[in-house]
Motif scaffolding. Structure first.
Motif, PDB file in Angstrom:
ATOM      1  N   VAL A   1     -11.437   6.409   9.965  1.00 29.90           N
ATOM      2  CA  VAL A   1     -10.317   7.181  10.523  1.00 29.90           C
ATOM      3  C   VAL A   1     -10.501   7.379  12.023  1.00 29.90           C
ATOM      4  N   VAL A   2     -11.728   7.684  12.445  1.00 30.07           N
ATOM      5  CA  VAL A   2     -12.007   7.885  13.872  1.00 30.07           C
ATOM      6  C   VAL A   2     -11.677   6.622  14.666  1.00 30.07           C
ATOM      7  N   LYS A   3     -12.052   5.469  14.128  1.00 28.59           N
ATOM      8  CA  LYS A   3     -11.761   4.204  14.812  1.00 28.59           C
ATOM      9  C   LYS A   3     -10.253   3.986  14.952  1.00 28.59           C
ATOM     10  N   GLN A   4      -9.514   4.308  13.909  1.00 27.29           N
ATOM     11  CA  GLN A   4      -8.069   4.131  13.955  1.00 27.29           C
ATOM     12  C   GLN A   4      -7.420   5.096  14.957  1.00 27.29           C
ATOM     13  N   ILE A   5      -7.982   6.307  15.048  1.00 30.84           N
ATOM     14  CA  ILE A   5      -7.457   7.267  16.027  1.00 30.84           C
ATOM     15  C   ILE A   5      -7.728   6.780  17.443  1.00 30.84           C
ATOM     16  N   GLN A   6      -8.902   6.229  17.662  1.00 28.35           N
ATOM     17  CA  GLN A   6      -9.241   5.719  18.991  1.00 28.35           C
ATOM     18  C   GLN A   6      -8.341   4.562  19.410  1.00 28.35           C
ATOM     19  N   ASP A   7      -7.874   3.784  18.435  1.00 33.11           N
ATOM     20  CA  ASP A   7      -6.948   2.703  18.757  1.00 33.11           C
ATOM     21  C   ASP A   7      -5.607   3.238  19.255  1.00 33.11           C
ATOM     22  N   VAL A   8      -5.228   4.409  18.749  1.00 27.58           N
ATOM     23  CA  VAL A   8      -3.949   4.998  19.138  1.00 27.58           C
ATOM     24  C   VAL A   8      -4.096   5.880  20.373  1.00 27.58           C
ATOM     25  N   LEU A   9      -5.170   6.688  20.394  1.00 30.49           N
ATOM     26  CA  LEU A   9      -5.433   7.594  21.516  1.00 30.49           C
ATOM     27  C   LEU A   9      -6.826   7.298  22.062  1.00 30.49           C
ATOM     28  N   PRO A  10      -6.982   6.297  22.894  1.00 28.27           N
ATOM     29  CA  PRO A  10      -8.316   5.886  23.360  1.00 28.27           C
ATOM     30  C   PRO A  10      -9.016   6.923  24.231  1.00 28.27           C
ATOM     31  N   ASN A  11      -8.281   7.837  24.840  1.00 27.63           N
ATOM     32  CA  ASN A  11      -8.882   8.801  25.766  1.00 27.63           C
ATOM     33  C   ASN A  11      -9.141  10.172  25.140  1.00 27.63           C
ATOM     34  N   CYS A  12      -8.916  10.284  23.862  1.00 27.94           N
ATOM     35  CA  CYS A  12      -9.066  11.603  23.237  1.00 27.94           C
ATOM     36  C   CYS A  12     -10.510  11.835  22.801  1.00 27.94           C
ATOM     37  N   ASP A  13     -10.859  13.107  22.701  1.00 25.23           N
ATOM     38  CA  ASP A  13     -12.175  13.531  22.218  1.00 25.23           C
ATOM     39  C   ASP A  13     -12.003  13.966  20.774  1.00 25.23           C
TER      40      ASP A  13
END
Length: 207
Positions: free
Chosen positions: A63-75
């Motif tokens: 899930v974290v990887k998929q979130i990073q694909d959408v929001l690469p700059n988020c923490d």
């Protein structure tokens, strides 16, 4: 661009149906800025397919990887469980009345035999005879004055023990059977998380 913080809490278990696209908003709780939360709510993290069979473990790292694909700059901050169990619901077949009656008779006869065998083992009739003699001073081979109230009390005690009258709960306190079923479900979920999630195991050759 300033990084925003996204908090993710994976749900313990989610019921889904076949061919359902599972979104992040379904599989987890999300706390983020309104813009980020709107994007993540509809993010598809898994597509249910027949090969998934009955249970699927959705790992938080995926899930974290998929979130990073959408929001690469988020923490991304994860809270709580590291996996979500997707329980695939299939259409339940209606039980034929004849099978219902057979199951009911099997349970009724089995429970009746268990109670009778228990009373025979502890010589309950002899106990009632002695109690009747102690109270009245006379001997009675079948002290119905004690046996009939005892039978009703036995049934009432079972109702109080299981805390249910048909589908109605007597109070909010869980019954011992519900507690044991809860413990069993926890053990079962833990087993599924360990054995169905391939990311939790790594063989010596990395296969």
């Amino acid at each position: 661009m300033e990084e925003s913080t996204v908090y993710i809490r994976m749900r313990q278990k989610v019921q889904v149906v076949l061919h359902q696209p599972v979104t992040l908003g379904t599989a987890a709780q999300i706390v983020a800025s309104p813009a980020a939360a709107k994007k993540l709510q509809d993010l598809i993290v898994h597509q249910v397919k027949p090969a998934d069979k009955h249970l699927v473990v959705l790992d938080v790292m995926k899930v974290v990887k998929q979130i990073q694909d959408v929001l690469p700059n988020c923490d991304i901050q994860t809270v709580g469980p590291a996996q979500t169990i997707l329980e695939i619901q299939f259409k339940k077949k209606k039980m034929a009345p004849v099978y219902f009656v057979l199951v009911w008779l099997l349970l009724f006869i089995g429970s009746a035999l268990a109670i009778m065998n228990f009373h025979e083992d502890v010589s309950m009739q002899v106990v009632h005879q002695k109690i009747y003699f102690m109270i009245t001073g006379s001997y009675n081979n079948q002290p119905l004055l004690l046996q009939i109230p005892y039978s009703f009390g036995l049934g009432l005690g079972m109702v109080l023990f299981f805390n249910h009258v048909f589908k109605k709960r007597l109070n909010e306190e869980p019954s011992p059977l519900e507690v044991e079923m809860f413990k069993y479900q926890q053990d079962l979920d833990q087993y599924v998380v360990i054995h169905e999630n391939k990311e939790t195991e790594k063989k010596i050759h990395g296969d």
